[in-house]
Design an enzyme around this catalytic site. Sequence first.
Site, short mmCIF file in Angstrom:
data_model
loop_
_atom_site.label_atom_id
_atom_site.label_comp_id
_atom_site.label_asym_id
_atom_site.label_seq_id
_atom_site.Cartn_x
_atom_site.Cartn_y
_atom_site.Cartn_z
N ASP A 39 13.09 51.86 -35.81
CA ASP A 39 13.53 50.78 -36.70
C ASP A 39 12.31 49.97 -37.16
O ASP A 39 11.65 49.32 -36.33
CB ASP A 39 14.51 49.87 -35.94
CG ASP A 39 15.41 49.08 -36.86
OD1 ASP A 39 15.02 48.87 -38.02
OD2 ASP A 39 16.50 48.67 -36.42
N ASP A 40 12.00 50.03 -38.44
CA ASP A 40 10.87 49.29 -39.01
C ASP A 40 9.52 49.71 -38.43
O ASP A 40 8.56 48.94 -38.46
CB ASP A 40 11.02 47.77 -38.79
CG ASP A 40 12.12 47.16 -39.65
OD1 ASP A 40 12.85 47.92 -40.32
OD2 ASP A 40 12.27 45.93 -39.62
N CYS A 79 17.07 49.40 -44.03
CA CYS A 79 17.68 50.11 -42.91
C CYS A 79 19.01 50.81 -43.21
O CYS A 79 19.13 52.02 -43.03
CB CYS A 79 17.86 49.15 -41.74
SG CYS A 79 18.40 47.50 -42.24
N HIS A 142 24.80 50.59 -38.05
CA HIS A 142 24.44 49.93 -39.31
C HIS A 142 25.07 50.54 -40.56
O HIS A 142 24.55 50.37 -41.66
CB HIS A 142 22.92 49.91 -39.46
CG HIS A 142 22.39 48.56 -39.89
ND1 HIS A 142 23.02 47.38 -39.60
CD2 HIS A 142 21.27 48.22 -40.57
CE1 HIS A 142 22.32 46.37 -40.07
NE2 HIS A 142 21.25 46.84 -40.67
N ASP A 289 13.20 54.47 -40.06
CA ASP A 289 14.18 54.25 -41.13
C ASP A 289 13.55 53.70 -42.41
O ASP A 289 14.09 53.86 -43.49
CB ASP A 289 15.31 53.33 -40.66
CG ASP A 289 14.85 51.93 -40.26
OD1 ASP A 289 13.63 51.72 -40.08
OD2 ASP A 289 15.72 51.04 -40.11
N ASN A 290 12.43 53.01 -42.29
CA ASN A 290 11.71 52.48 -43.45
C ASN A 290 10.33 52.05 -42.99
O ASN A 290 10.00 52.14 -41.80
CB ASN A 290 12.45 51.32 -44.12
CG ASN A 290 12.97 50.27 -43.17
OD1 ASN A 290 14.17 50.10 -42.99
ND2 ASN A 290 12.06 49.54 -42.52
#
Length: 523
Positions: A39-40, A79, A142, A289-290
């Site tokens: 995540d991130d 996300c 999410h 995710d990004n």
Amino acid sequence: MSVDHFKKLLLLLIAYKCCRCLEAIKNGTTPNIIIMLMDDMGWGDLGVFGQPSKETPNLDRMAAEGMLFPNFYTANPLCSPSRAALLTGRLPVRNGFYTTNGHGRNAYTPQEIVGGIAQDEVLLPEMLRKASYVSKIVGKWHLGHRPGFLPLEHGFDEWFGSPNCHFGPYNNSDRPNIPVYKNSQMVGRYYEEFGINLKTGESNLTQIYLEESLVFIRSQATAHQPFFLYWAVDATHAPVYASKGFLGKSQRGRYGDAVMELDHGVGVILGELRSLGLAEDTFVFFTSDNGAALISAPMQGGSNGPFLCGKQTTFEGGMREPAIAWWPGHIPAGTVSHQLGTVMDLFTTSLALAGLATPGDRIIDGLDLTSVLLNSTLIDRPIFYYRGNVLMAVRLGMYKAHYWTWTNSMEEFKKGINFCPGEEVVGVTTHEQKEHTMQPLIFNLGWDPGEKYPISVLSPEYQTALQQITPVLEQHQKHLLPGVPQLNMCDLAVMNWAPPGCEKLAKCLKGPKSEPWKCHWPH
């Protein structure tokens, strides 16, 4: 032997090897599948990608034993749309994970969102069930928190984690704390039963998620059942956290502590596969995710290496991700693939490994990368960079053409929200939505990965690149049929006031009356 004849023989040999592998898959040797989605986490957060602290030994070893992808992308710089794309194999503009409330606006699923993953979308675990896979998600979902949107309604057999980000704590009056689920029932809430100390950064969540994964792997190994594990841990998303044994260990501060603990978790999972004799029977893919959230850096955000900007933007730093594939005995060790890949390819590739075809009633954007993984071939394909409902850029080969540029509004920028700190490029990192459709900005990502030097429109290189990219763009737009946008409406009444299972815990809360409004997406 002529060169042409040699090339034909080589192609036949590659096709033969690929067919032999697929034949083995169809004959009952389908691999287990583990997708590790961070995540991130940024491209520059791994030692193997040059992070100078060298604090990811397990991921670096994973790369040494597998295949590294320096040119791997998310499908959106935020996300929720990215995760929807991974699990459907489709661009967010097709699967509905976007908004039309503004031009080129990122949107996601906060707990006031009304929508979620559409019922007619087919997710990866639903497809894998046809090949008798048992599927579990551990961590952040999410894709919607309301009934009908949760994981067990979309093909997963088990779940431990949360439907939303671990923001908080909230007072449970104006806004409820986010629930944590075990399968279809909540078992507590963040900042209550599942603590996150914002002052110290201490939380045991990563260790809990790791143990949930290990129990699942062992259980399926005992049952001799093929499995799909979606390990969607979120410790590197602000507010970042780590367990006591990792806090204060990193040279990079609290964010680095979180990365070190996740790296440790990767090592434990791969070690467990080895000890169970499953390493050669399990395909594992690691990515994010990004891009790293530079707005939270350095203590709460990561690094995107040499790339421009970060999360929320369609510059390279927002969408190019760390990526490693691992499958001992199948993927050649220590290889680097320059294949352009996306998270959507994990959908199609996983189905191919399971001996399944993709759904034939819809466009699937993900490619089958089995020939890349097993034979180091390269597939010519474009990368589309979307922000909300707008196609911002296209990459083909080494060239990337920007049709729109935007970081965020000057209004938001003046509030201190900066997606490109210290990286402003005049005419490129604009604070107004700037259109370049008549004369796109084109960069050669080979010698300019940081997107700092647009190619001169008068140069032959510009004209050649434009002639190559334009028909790809036109073909994409011609056949694009956007899905119904799911991220337009918000309502405080739909928040996590009374999730399933709250009665058993005496954790049900009373929410306000329904007053829906059009969600405001500032970026």
